[in-house]
Design an enzyme around this catalytic site. Structure first.
Site, mmCIF file in Angstrom:
data_model
loop_
_atom_site.group_PDB
_atom_site.id
_atom_site.type_symbol
_atom_site.label_atom_id
_atom_site.label_comp_id
_atom_site.label_asym_id
_atom_site.label_seq_id
_atom_site.Cartn_x
_atom_site.Cartn_y
_atom_site.Cartn_z
ATOM 1 N N LYS A 205 0.883 -1.175 0.000
ATOM 2 C CA LYS A 205 0.000 0.000 0.000
ATOM 3 C C LYS A 205 0.918 1.221 0.000
ATOM 4 C CE LYS A 205 -2.045 2.939 2.032
ATOM 5 N NZ LYS A 205 -1.738 4.358 1.720
ATOM 6 N N GLU A 281 8.838 1.079 11.423
ATOM 7 C CA GLU A 281 9.888 2.102 11.282
ATOM 8 C C GLU A 281 9.171 3.439 11.296
ATOM 9 O OE1 GLU A 281 12.199 1.000 7.825
ATOM 10 O OE2 GLU A 281 12.970 -0.782 8.822
ATOM 11 N N CYS A 315 13.670 10.509 7.331
ATOM 12 C CA CYS A 315 13.362 10.207 8.733
ATOM 13 C C CYS A 315 14.593 10.307 9.615
ATOM 14 C CB CYS A 315 12.768 8.808 8.829
ATOM 15 S SG CYS A 315 13.891 7.547 8.233
ATOM 16 N N GLU A 417 8.457 16.218 15.857
ATOM 17 C CA GLU A 417 8.976 15.986 14.496
ATOM 18 C C GLU A 417 8.271 16.926 13.516
ATOM 19 O OE1 GLU A 417 7.756 12.464 12.203
ATOM 20 O OE2 GLU A 417 9.855 12.186 11.669
HETATM 21 P P1 NAD Z 1 1.931 8.315 7.619
HETATM 22 O O1 NAD Z 1 2.029 7.554 8.878
HETATM 23 O O2 NAD Z 1 0.977 9.432 7.538
HETATM 24 O O3 NAD Z 1 1.563 7.350 6.407
HETATM 25 C C1 NAD Z 1 2.328 6.202 6.116
HETATM 26 C C2 NAD Z 1 1.452 5.187 5.418
HETATM 27 O O4 NAD Z 1 0.481 4.702 6.336
HETATM 28 C C3 NAD Z 1 0.673 5.743 4.225
HETATM 29 O O5 NAD Z 1 0.672 4.786 3.197
HETATM 30 C C4 NAD Z 1 -0.718 5.930 4.799
HETATM 31 O O6 NAD Z 1 -1.734 5.891 3.835
HETATM 32 C C5 NAD Z 1 -0.803 4.739 5.731
HETATM 33 N N1 NAD Z 1 -1.812 4.845 6.779
HETATM 34 C C6 NAD Z 1 -2.220 5.955 7.415
HETATM 35 N N2 NAD Z 1 -3.159 5.637 8.334
HETATM 36 C C7 NAD Z 1 -3.325 4.292 8.279
HETATM 37 C C8 NAD Z 1 -4.169 3.369 8.965
HETATM 38 N N3 NAD Z 1 -5.029 3.757 9.902
HETATM 39 N N4 NAD Z 1 -4.076 2.073 8.636
HETATM 40 C C9 NAD Z 1 -3.222 1.649 7.685
HETATM 41 N N5 NAD Z 1 -2.429 2.479 6.984
HETATM 42 C C10 NAD Z 1 -2.464 3.783 7.282
HETATM 43 O O7 NAD Z 1 3.413 8.801 7.293
HETATM 44 P P2 NAD Z 1 3.893 9.716 6.074
HETATM 45 O O8 NAD Z 1 3.409 11.106 6.322
HETATM 46 O O9 NAD Z 1 3.571 9.033 4.802
HETATM 47 O O10 NAD Z 1 5.491 9.667 6.236
HETATM 48 C C11 NAD Z 1 6.210 10.540 7.050
HETATM 49 C C12 NAD Z 1 6.541 9.865 8.370
HETATM 50 O O11 NAD Z 1 7.233 8.660 8.127
HETATM 51 C C13 NAD Z 1 7.460 10.673 9.260
HETATM 52 O O12 NAD Z 1 6.996 10.574 10.589
HETATM 53 C C14 NAD Z 1 8.793 9.983 9.132
HETATM 54 O O13 NAD Z 1 9.654 10.134 10.212
HETATM 55 C C15 NAD Z 1 8.365 8.566 8.980
HETATM 56 N N6 NAD Z 1 9.390 7.761 8.338
HETATM 57 C C16 NAD Z 1 10.098 6.871 9.107
HETATM 58 C C17 NAD Z 1 11.108 6.098 8.533
HETATM 59 C C18 NAD Z 1 11.925 5.121 9.337
HETATM 60 O O14 NAD Z 1 12.644 4.337 8.740
HETATM 61 N N7 NAD Z 1 11.855 5.134 10.651
HETATM 62 C C19 NAD Z 1 11.378 6.232 7.171
HETATM 63 C C20 NAD Z 1 10.645 7.151 6.429
HETATM 64 C C21 NAD Z 1 9.638 7.907 7.019
HETATM 65 O O1 6OD Z 2 18.399 3.419 4.165
HETATM 66 C C1 6OD Z 2 17.428 2.749 4.520
HETATM 67 O O2 6OD Z 2 17.414 1.515 4.456
HETATM 68 C C2 6OD Z 2 16.252 3.411 5.039
HETATM 69 N N1 6OD Z 2 15.272 2.606 5.473
HETATM 70 C C3 6OD Z 2 16.203 4.746 5.057
HETATM 71 C C4 6OD Z 2 15.142 5.480 5.596
HETATM 72 C C5 6OD Z 2 15.077 6.796 5.405
HETATM 73 C C6 6OD Z 2 13.987 7.536 5.931
HETATM 74 O O3 6OD Z 2 13.507 8.512 5.412
#
Ligand code: NAD
Ligand code: 6OD
Length: 513
Positions: A205, A281, A315, A417
């Site tokens: 998704k 993550e 992230c 954040e």
């Molecule tokens: P988000 O949580 O809003 O959405 C992520 C995904 O979850 C989307 O596909 C969304 O449609 C889906 N989603 C939302 N609500 C849901 C539900 N109730 N059930 C199932 N799916 C659902 O995040 P975003 O805005 O797309 O991304 C930004 C965030 O992601 C930031 O907080 C960032 O730090 C984090 N992030 C973390 C990592 C990591 O590796 N730790 C990597 C990249 C991004």
């Molecule tokens: O490098 C990766 O494997 C990884 N998961 C990076 C994540 C970046 C977040 O925005």
């Protein structure tokens, strides 16, 4: 509206098509679901808009998967486990997945254009990070699964004979992969790569904001002969949409998620039904710690990257910088000069190193924090608003690279954040003091430490309450290493053999000899 881009939108009747060719992925006007090897629309007729963040032009319509489409995708994935895919040897499966890598690389420019259309990021950034890593995420895990052995033990039995136990890894089954928008292909294949290498099938998704590269990967899967149903994509939102239908589906055997912490908590609750494994993550509020003995130029260069790369939408990115007092003023001045030297521009401008945010919604969120920072009493060193952009670009999702100083540690922009191109810089006087400040946050994803004192580097890195500590570098990735967050930044580790722990079921076979 950009020339040559989709104009129409609205609802359609449900259809299935065998036409799997997405001729021009950046100009794809209808983005469909990919289920059981075919591009399909939906039964509801519901579509939503796909916009280009550069100018906010409408560039496509996405068919939202409802419950019937999610059910069909999960059913296809479940059936595929028992089909030809499930009968392949590990080496045969890995050879097929290595062909996926070759085909992504052969269609490199298609993936690049698709990613750029969705995100607006500079082409040279996507061509150096997003797309190569999007492909490499398959190769690292085919290499891993072919080369990692399981344990084997011999024991003496009470009757004086022996028994041998050995481990066997089997696929978990159908894996749901829920993705964010910041590195769409890279973060999706970071999970689809190991899941498929381990013999599972997947239902992906993608984020509602960035559906194109996941859709395009369906073409690659068909071209190289990955059996139908092994890789599926359902488009939509979270609550009451594809995300929630997928995570609630009882035939999903494990869930892996990247995104915001509060979304991860909802997904964890969904995973509790049926006691299913979950890998999360999630968000971060990462610190950089700059000691006075650092290589100053390298610390500035690294911090400019960690704050502003991908318009701050990484992230692992830095939003809190702590600088030892003797070099504080010099550091602030140099980071300001670097931020003001960033070249804001469209993806195909070779000089541009700073693109727009992903969407109007995210632009509003980041700008609301820019306002909060001022209300909280920050000194704005640079930025804090929207850059002047010419013509239709003025409609895009641009914000300025921004630096603040002068806030107390309790300020919201230091605690929460933002996920934008901004940071607060604070001075410190002692190692213990900076460790306490850097660790005083609910998140614990990553940090960057800048020092030439090796003992201090080890000491501070190990005391940081994070999943990943970088010393004199940032986002330097060895894909065999554990990746994930501590505290509210995540649950579990992926990468190298750690991904095998999540994507396989490790069984023990004990034979009395
Ligand atoms: P988000 O949580 O809003 O959405 C992520 C995904 O979850 C989307 O596909 C969304 O449609 C889906 N989603 C939302 N609500 C849901 C539900 N109730 N059930 C199932 N799916 C659902 O995040 P975003 O805005 O797309 O991304 C930004 C965030 O992601 C930031 O907080 C960032 O730090 C984090 N992030 C973390 C990592 C990591 O590796 N730790 C990597 C990249 C991004
Ligand atoms: O490098 C990766 O494997 C990884 N998961 C990076 C994540 C970046 C977040 O925005």
């Amino acid at each position: 509206m950009l020339k040559g881009r989709a104009k129409g939108h609205g609802t359609r009747t449900a259809t299935t098509t065998n036409d799997t060719s997405l001729e021009d992925p950046s100009n794809m006007k209808e983005i469909k679901n990919f289920i059981n090897g075919e591009y399909v629309t939906n039964a509801s007729g519901k579509t939503y808009e796909n916009r280009n963040p550069v100018d906010n032009a409408l560039i496509g319509m996405v068919y939202e998967a409802g419950k019937p489409e999610v059910d069909a995708a999960v059913a296809a994935a479940k059936a595929a486990l028992k089909g030809p895919w499930g009968k392949l040897s590990v080496v045969e499966r890995c050879n097929l997945l290595d062909e996926v890598v070759n085909e992504i690389n052969r269609r490199f420019d298609d993936f690049l254009q698709a990613e750029i259309a969705d995100t607006g990021k500079p082409a040279h950034l996507a061509s150096h990070i997003d797309i190569p890593r999007g492909a490499a995420n398959f190769k690292i895990f085919t290499d891993t699964i072919k080369n990692v052995s399981t344990e084997s033990f011999e024991m003496r039995t009470p009757d004086g004979k022996t028994a041998r136990s050995y481990g066997v890894r089997t696929p978990r089954g159908v894996i749901a992969i829920i993705c964010p928008w910041n590195l769409p292909l890279l973060l999706m294949t970071w999970k689809a790569g190991p899941a498929l290498a381990c013999g599972n099938t997947v239902v992906v998704k993608p984020s509602e904001d960035t559906p194109r590269t996941a859709a395009l990967l369906g073409e690659v899967m068909n071209k190289v002969g990955i059996p139908k149903g092994v890789y599926n994509v359902v488009n939509g939102f979270g609550a009451n949409s594809a995300g929630a239908f997928l995570t609630a589906h009882p035939d999903v055997d494990a869930l892996t998620f990247t995104g915001e912490t509060r979304t991860g908590e909802v997904i964890m609750k969904a995973a509790a039904n049926g006691s299913r494994p979950v890998s999360l993550e999630m968000g971060g509020k990462n610190a950089a710690i700059v000691f006075a003995d650092c290589d100053f130029d390298k610390a500035i260069e690294g911090t400019l990257r960690s704050v502003f790369l991908n318009c701050g939408q990484v992230c692992l990115g830095t939003e809190r910088v702590y600088v030892e007092r003797p070099i504080f003023d010099k550091f602030v001045a140099a980071l300001k000069a670097g931020a003001e030297g960033m070249k804001i521009g469209v993806p195909d401008d070779p000089a541009a190193n700073f693109g727009p945010l992903v969407s109007k919604k995210h632009q509003e969120k980041v700008l609301s924090y820019y306002k909060v920072a001022v209300e909280e009493g920050a000194t704005v060193i640079t930025g804090g608003g929207v850059p002047d952009m010419p013509g239709e670009l003025a409609e895009g999702c641009w914000v300025q690279p921004t630096i603040w100083t002068g806030l107390p540690e309790t300020a919201r922009v230091i605690k929460e954040e933002i996920f934008g191109p901004c940071c607060h810089i604070a001075p410190f006087d002692a190692e213990d003091e900076v460790l306490e400040k850097a660790n005083d946050n609910k998140y614990g994803l990553a940090c960057a430490i800048w020092t030439q004192d090796v003992s201090r580097a080890h000491r501070v890195a190990q005391k940081m309450e994070v999943g990943i500590s970088w010393v004199n570098s940032w986002f330097l990735r060895d894909l065999r290493t554990p990746f994930g967050g501590s505290k509210q930044s995540g649950i579990g580790r992926e990468g190298g053999v750690h991904s095998l722990e999540f994507y396989t079921d490790l069984k023990n076979v004990c034979i009395k000899l």
